[in-house]
Design a protein around this motif. Structure first.
Motif, PDB file in Angstrom:
ATOM      1  N   CYS A  74       0.869  -1.204   0.007  1.00 28.98           N
ATOM      2  CA  CYS A  74       0.005   0.149   0.030  1.00 28.98           C
ATOM      3  C   CYS A  74       0.862   1.159   0.143  1.00 28.98           C
ATOM      4  O   CYS A  74       0.610   1.982  -0.672  1.00 28.98           O
ATOM      5  N   SER A  81      -3.548   1.168  -3.872  1.00 29.16           N
ATOM      6  CA  SER A  81      -4.319   1.096  -2.399  1.00 29.16           C
ATOM      7  C   SER A  81      -5.765   1.805  -2.325  1.00 29.16           C
ATOM      8  O   SER A  81      -6.688   1.150  -1.860  1.00 29.16           O
ATOM      9  N   TYR A  82      -5.720   2.971  -3.022  1.00 30.49           N
ATOM     10  CA  TYR A  82      -7.194   3.557  -3.042  1.00 30.49           C
ATOM     11  C   TYR A  82      -7.894   3.133  -3.725  1.00 30.49           C
ATOM     12  O   TYR A  82      -9.102   3.369  -3.561  1.00 30.49           O
ATOM     13  N   SER A  86     -10.323   2.005  -1.164  1.00 30.24           N
ATOM     14  CA  SER A  86     -11.532   3.248  -0.986  1.00 30.24           C
ATOM     15  C   SER A  86     -12.438   3.207  -1.974  1.00 30.24           C
ATOM     16  O   SER A  86     -13.550   3.353  -1.978  1.00 30.24           O
ATOM     17  N   THR A 132      -0.439   4.441   4.593  1.00 30.51           N
ATOM     18  CA  THR A 132      -1.368   4.692   3.337  1.00 30.51           C
ATOM     19  C   THR A 132      -2.777   3.673   3.548  1.00 30.51           C
ATOM     20  O   THR A 132      -3.767   3.770   3.207  1.00 30.51           O
ATOM     21  N   LYS A 135      -5.045   4.933   5.887  1.00 29.20           N
ATOM     22  CA  LYS A 135      -5.941   5.889   5.327  1.00 29.20           C
ATOM     23  C   LYS A 135      -6.763   5.557   4.318  1.00 29.20           C
ATOM     24  O   LYS A 135      -8.207   5.946   4.272  1.00 29.20           O
ATOM     25  N   SER A 136      -6.431   4.676   3.431  1.00 34.29           N
ATOM     26  CA  SER A 136      -7.218   4.071   2.396  1.00 34.29           C
ATOM     27  C   SER A 136      -8.431   3.285   2.887  1.00 34.29           C
ATOM     28  O   SER A 136      -9.546   3.461   2.450  1.00 34.29           O
TER      29      SER A 136
END
Length: 291
Positions: A74, A81-82, A86, A132, A135-136
């Protein structure tokens, strides 16, 4: 009335658990993965095909077990990753509104930092996004919550994937305690790990209760990976002489260290107590013996 479910990421550890559990309950189950499943789709680049599948299959539930979980991957590939952690949940929440299925999103517990002693964190405690991956996954939670038919679950699960090249934590652990070579185990990384089979039961119970929103599902206590491995070794009557205490300090990327989850919300709704770490280890050892 027929009941149907689509499991995304059906070949992963959580995906296999849900696929098996829903089959046992008599659901019409369809697994979706990149390769080797009932339906093979790239969930990022072939979402239109997945959306059409929702329209034609008309699932009662869609369980999203697809995720990029390697912290290093990530960190080194933030766009990917996003996209997975996400934007896929965002699209699924939109499809949930469009087609009327209940959307179950499996999140993470990588949100908390150790201060003094390990704690159990509730669904409303502040989170700390130190990499990350966190966050994602947190953004994925926010997107999922935009749909009032979504059930978002924070957890820390382990179980058996039966993929020799990609062993789960418990598969690596069992192999390691049967091997005389020294193994490093973290003493400053705390989780409230639960076995996949129990996790699937509790998640489905929330569905039966008509629950939506954010819930923690985990074991009842937070212990270090070293302690968890020690419990497993004791349960399997294995030698712990090869265990070496290690620290997550300095690892790349930086990571959350105090991942314990308070499950009083789900315990109150389901009128039960989450299993202890010993209960989890006992269940995993028993499952391993039956493989």
């Amino acid at each position: 009335m027929s009941r149907s479910v689509i499991v995304l990421g059906a070949l992963g550890m959580a995906g296999q658990g849900f696929y098996k559990y829903f089959n046992e309950l008599g659901f019409d189950v369809l697994g979706v993965s990149r390769v080797g499943s009932d339906i093979n789709l790239d969930l990022i680049n072939q979402y239109d095909a997945l959306d059409y599948l929702f329209q034609s299959f008309k699932p009662t539930y869609v369980v999203n077990c697809a995720a990029l979980v390697s912290l290093k991957v990530c960190e080194d590939n933030p766009i990917l990753s996003y996209q997975i952690n996400s934007l896929l949940p965002q699209k699924l929440s939109q499809s949930s509104v469009r087609y009327g299925f209940k959307f179950i999103h499996i999140s993470t517990d990588h949100y908390y930092l150790l201060d003094n002693i390990p704690l159990l964190h509730s669904e409303v405690d502040p989170v700390f996004l130190v990499n990350t991956y966190a966050k994602s996954k947190y953004l994925g939670e926010l997107y999922s919550a935009s749909c009032d038919k979504s059930l978002i679950i924070r957890t820390n699960i382990t179980g058996f994937r039966n993929h020799p090249q990609r062993p789960t934590f418990i598969e690596w652990m069992i192999d390691s305690i049967q091997n005389p070579e020294p193994i490093k185990l973290f003493t400053d990384f705390y989780t409230s790990t639960i076995n996949v089979s129990a996790f699937c039961r509790y998640a489905y119970s929330l569905l039966e209760h008509g629950c939506s929103g954010l819930f923690n599902i985990a074991s009842s206590e937070s212990i270090s990976k070293f302690q968890f491995a020690s419990l497993l070794a004791e349960e399997m009557s294995a030698n712990q002489a090869s265990f070496v205490q290690a620290s997550v300090d300095g690892l790349y990327p930086k990571r959350a260290t105090d991942l314990g989850l308070n499950c009083s919300k789900v315990e109150s709704i389901l009128d039960l107590a989450m299993p202890s770490s010993q209960d989890v280890v006992r269940s995993l050892a028993k499952e391993y013996q039956s493989l």
